[in-house]
Enzyme design. Structure first.
Site, PDB file in Angstrom:
ATOM      1  CB  CYS A  42      50.452 -15.281  23.504  1.00  0.00           C
ATOM      2  SG  CYS A  42      52.235 -15.063  23.769  1.00  0.00           S
ATOM      3  CG  ASP A  44      52.392 -12.432  28.143  1.00  0.00           C
ATOM      4  OD1 ASP A  44      53.228 -11.659  27.649  1.00  0.00           O
ATOM      5  OD2 ASP A  44      51.879 -12.265  29.276  1.00  0.00           O
ATOM      6  NE  ARG A  46      52.352  -9.605  30.383  1.00  0.00           N
ATOM      7  CZ  ARG A  46      53.172  -8.779  29.745  1.00  0.00           C
ATOM      8  NH1 ARG A  46      53.404  -7.579  30.233  1.00  0.00           N
ATOM      9  NH2 ARG A  46      53.758  -9.156  28.622  1.00  0.00           N
ATOM     10  CG  HIS A  98      49.591 -10.507  24.235  1.00  0.00           C
ATOM     11  ND1 HIS A  98      50.582  -9.791  24.841  1.00  0.00           N
ATOM     12  CD2 HIS A  98      50.128 -11.701  23.906  1.00  0.00           C
ATOM     13  CE1 HIS A  98      51.678 -10.532  24.907  1.00  0.00           C
ATOM     14  NE2 HIS A  98      51.433 -11.706  24.345  1.00  0.00           N
ATOM     15  CB  CYS A 101      53.039 -10.326  21.399  1.00  0.00           C
ATOM     16  SG  CYS A 101      53.442 -12.086  21.466  1.00  0.00           S
TER      17      CYS A 101
HETATM   18 CO    CO Z   1      52.858 -12.926  23.523  1.00  0.00          CO
END
Ligand code: CO
Length: 209
Positions: A42, A44, A46, A98, A101
């Protein structure tokens, strides 16, 4: 220090540290890229592939998008997959989702969000496939279960491709893995592993690869 200068200063400090530890560090790294892993994760911020797996530059070939999807019309992802499998000869492809999400959460709403509706479409299909199980859950538990089911579905999507089927048949690689990363504990949960030669749904199986 402004936000951009912070990155450049961070880069200088990092490069200096690498050379201090090993004067040949960049010479070795520049000579060859031979990663063993392709990471499909992803976007993202993090869920940074190298950071959370304790790996170094040169070890992981990376493709990231919103909600770690393997969509058959994604030229970018399929170019990356083909290069990783055929040229780099990676031994493992990891789809890493994750918990919590945002992309998965957005796909569970009934709100049109613009262009991204098109991207989230396939997650809605994952929901539809598993509606009976998901409708029994609520709140974060429902999101997190869809995160897991979505990862599994993307691993299955890889098996539908001629790229993977051909590599399995002729080279007995790569292994396909589905993992979910926990934002709250930093730990990875392996969900599924498909070794070369795993069953491929009949309608997606190519005889001439
Ligand atoms: Co995500």
């Amino acid at each position: 220090m402004d936000a951009i200068e912070k990155l450049l200063a961070g880069n200088r400090a990092w490069a200096k540290q690498r050379v201090a530890e090993d004067p040949q560090y960049f010479r070795h790294l520049a000579e060859l890229q031979r990663p063993e892993y392709l990471w499909i994760g992803c976007s993202d911020s993090r869920v940074a592939a190298n950071v959370i797996t304790g790996t170094q530059p040169g070890e992981v070939f990376v493709q990231r998008n919103i909600a770690n999807l393997v969509v058959d019309t994604d030229l970018n992802l399929f170019s990356v997959l083909e290069y990783a499998v055929k040229v780099l000869e990676v031994r493992h492809v990891i789809v890493c989702g994750h918990y919590g999400c945002g992309g998965v959460k957005a796909a569970m709403t009934r709100e049109s969000l613009g262009l991204i509706d098109k991207w989230l479409y396939s997650i809605k299909d994952v929901y539809r496939l598993h509606r009976a199980e998901l409708d029994d859950l609520a709140g974060e538990a429902r999101v997190d279960r869809l995160v897991e089911l979505n990862v599994r579905e993307q691993v299955v999507n890889l098996t539908k491709t001629a790229i993977i089927q051909s590599a399995w048949k002729h080279h007995r690689r790569p292994h396909l893995h589905g993992w979910v990363y926990g934002l709250t504990d930093g730990l990875m949960k392996p969900l599924v592993t498909l070794p070369p030669g795993s069953p491929v749904d009949e309608v997606f199986a190519y005889d001439n690869v």
